[in-house]
Design a protein around this motif. Sequence first.
Motif, PDB file in Angstrom:
ATOM      1  N   LEU A   1      -1.686   2.247  -7.945  1.00 20.98           N
ATOM      2  CA  LEU A   1      -0.591   2.179  -8.909  1.00 20.98           C
ATOM      3  C   LEU A   1       0.464   1.260  -8.312  1.00 20.98           C
ATOM      4  O   LEU A   1       0.906   1.461  -7.176  1.00 20.98           O
ATOM      5  N   ALA A   2       0.885   0.269  -9.054  1.00 22.72           N
ATOM      6  CA  ALA A   2       1.806  -0.749  -8.545  1.00 22.72           C
ATOM      7  C   ALA A   2       3.088  -0.102  -8.031  1.00 22.72           C
ATOM      8  O   ALA A   2       3.722   0.700  -8.715  1.00 22.72           O
ATOM      9  N   GLY A   3       3.454  -0.468  -6.792  1.00 21.56           N
ATOM     10  CA  GLY A   3       4.692   0.020  -6.208  1.00 21.56           C
ATOM     11  C   GLY A   3       4.580   1.348  -5.495  1.00 21.56           C
ATOM     12  O   GLY A   3       5.555   1.812  -4.893  1.00 21.56           O
ATOM     13  N   TYR A   4       3.417   1.984  -5.536  1.00 20.62           N
ATOM     14  CA  TYR A   4       3.215   3.284  -4.885  1.00 20.62           C
ATOM     15  C   TYR A   4       2.089   3.162  -3.862  1.00 20.62           C
ATOM     16  O   TYR A   4       0.993   2.697  -4.199  1.00 20.62           O
TER      17      TYR A   4
ATOM     18  N   ARG B   1      -2.323   5.776   4.188  1.00 21.85           N
ATOM     19  CA  ARG B   1      -1.160   5.462   3.354  1.00 21.85           C
ATOM     20  C   ARG B   1      -0.090   4.723   4.144  1.00 21.85           C
ATOM     21  O   ARG B   1       0.441   3.702   3.700  1.00 21.85           O
ATOM     22  N   ASP B   2       0.224   5.224   5.333  1.00 20.20           N
ATOM     23  CA  ASP B   2       1.312   4.655   6.115  1.00 20.20           C
ATOM     24  C   ASP B   2       0.950   3.308   6.718  1.00 20.20           C
ATOM     25  O   ASP B   2       1.842   2.533   7.095  1.00 20.20           O
ATOM     26  N   ALA B   3      -0.341   3.007   6.821  1.00 25.13           N
ATOM     27  CA  ALA B   3      -0.779   1.754   7.442  1.00 25.13           C
ATOM     28  C   ALA B   3      -0.968   0.629   6.440  1.00 25.13           C
ATOM     29  O   ALA B   3      -1.235  -0.509   6.844  1.00 25.13           O
ATOM     30  N   HIS B   4      -0.832   0.931   5.142  1.00 21.44           N
ATOM     31  CA  HIS B   4      -1.088  -0.083   4.122  1.00 21.44           C
ATOM     32  C   HIS B   4       0.103  -0.211   3.181  1.00 21.44           C
ATOM     33  O   HIS B   4       0.710   0.793   2.814  1.00 21.44           O
ATOM     34  N   PRO B   5       0.428  -1.443   2.768  1.00 23.35           N
ATOM     35  CA  PRO B   5       1.564  -1.634   1.860  1.00 23.35           C
ATOM     36  C   PRO B   5       1.248  -1.144   0.452  1.00 23.35           C
ATOM     37  O   PRO B   5       0.077  -0.981   0.082  1.00 23.35           O
ATOM     38  N   ALA B   6       2.298  -0.913  -0.297  1.00 27.97           N
ATOM     39  CA  ALA B   6       2.112  -0.551  -1.699  1.00 27.97           C
ATOM     40  C   ALA B   6       1.523  -1.736  -2.457  1.00 27.97           C
ATOM     41  O   ALA B   6       1.897  -2.891  -2.220  1.00 27.97           O
ATOM     42  N   PRO B   7       0.597  -1.502  -3.375  1.00 30.80           N
ATOM     43  CA  PRO B   7       0.007  -2.609  -4.140  1.00 30.80           C
ATOM     44  C   PRO B   7       1.026  -3.227  -5.101  1.00 30.80           C
ATOM     45  O   PRO B   7       1.956  -2.557  -5.566  1.00 30.80           O
ATOM     46  N   VAL B   8       0.823  -4.474  -5.401  1.00 31.99           N
ATOM     47  CA  VAL B   8       1.674  -5.182  -6.369  1.00 31.99           C
ATOM     48  C   VAL B   8       1.216  -4.884  -7.792  1.00 31.99           C
ATOM     49  O   VAL B   8       2.031  -4.804  -8.708  1.00 31.99           O
ATOM     50  N   HIS B   9      -0.070  -4.696  -7.973  1.00 37.53           N
ATOM     51  CA  HIS B   9      -0.639  -4.492  -9.308  1.00 37.53           C
ATOM     52  C   HIS B   9      -1.316  -3.126  -9.403  1.00 37.53           C
ATOM     53  O   HIS B   9      -1.803  -2.581  -8.416  1.00 37.53           O
TER      54      HIS B   9
END
Length: 401
Positions: A39-42, A52-60
């Motif tokens: 989900l974009a931004g989450y 979760r903590d090792a990966h950035p939030a998706p853009v899309h």
Amino acid sequence: MLDSAPDSSAGLIEPLDLAPLRKGLLDGLRFTVKDNIDLAGYRTSYGSPAWRDAHPAPVHNALCVDQLLGAGARCVGKVVADEFTYSLDGESFYFGTPRNAKAPDRVPGGSSSGSAASVGNGLADFSLCTDAGGSVRVPASLCGLWGMRPSLHRISEAGVLPFQPSVSTVGVLADRFEVLDAAMRVLLSAAATSTPVPRRIFVLQDALEIADAAVQDQVSSALDRIADNTGVVLEWVRFSEIVGAQYALNACNLEGLRDLQTAEFQSTVGNWIEVCKPELGFTFSQAYGNVRTFDRIAALDNIARCERFFTQINAFFAPDTVVCFPTTPKIAPVRGSLNTLEAVMDFYDPTMTITAFSGVARLPEISAPLLTVDGCPVGLSFVAGHYRDEFLLNAVRELVC
């Protein structure tokens, strides 16, 4: 465990209110998203705070999420997935055990545990989730919900975290068949075309025989009702007759799919675990020990056997044919009872023997909430040939709705 636990009763990690992008077939329906789907931004946890903590939030958003929002549905939450989605029981070390609405003292099944809880407890009308070894079908069966695993790769997996690409699919859990049907048709981009009516219903005898006696009785009663209501004569078939060789049904798992799944999991998630060495929950760490020591080269013959099973099983399916069997051979285990190797294997081995059939053959499968044993739900599954998803939806509507 997490310092601040989410609402495990409905499987909720984070409440959301993502409005529909436009009107469509799903107007007025609410859905949740399993937390291995972007989900974009989450940030997406994959059932693991370390991931979760090792990966950035998706853009899309994942494309399948946008399909639902674009058809008028509203997203109301991100929900629990078992750790790395590598489980069928639904008891998460980090996020708790979501509540099985129909059997609150029992597990909801996994790995789409939060999806099942969010629908079963009334938070959503349906949930977008995933299935490889049974992660849609098992929670559907144990929680008394409708669930569909589609044909492999019929639905886009762009934005769905990597798992077992030769096996895993996007699917749906829903509270009513009409909702399941509508959501799946959106995701399948299904045109409104006519399909054959189901004229042959085969009962997979091996699957019925490994089920508990009470489940067998309920399956037999349900099949008798279907035959009486439709006039279709039930036929019985063994796995060896389907594939034309002396294999037992458990060969789908033990001599095929399990090795393919393990090899792919080594490559998709195992590489990251070995390099980053994250904290692992106790139950997952026990299972991952087998992954870590897995001999990929020794498994190559079984991986090749998966392709042969796919070809042989699908050659059996005529356009008007459905095969049915109990979705799971048992009712849901009591929460906290899967605490010994014996208890785990008693649940997993017969369950995977059944769920591997559709997995190895890449078949669409619908679990229908038609059975009750000792006050607990059990699903009755219907499968059709590979890429016969629209036919299967229509067949189930005719047979049981």
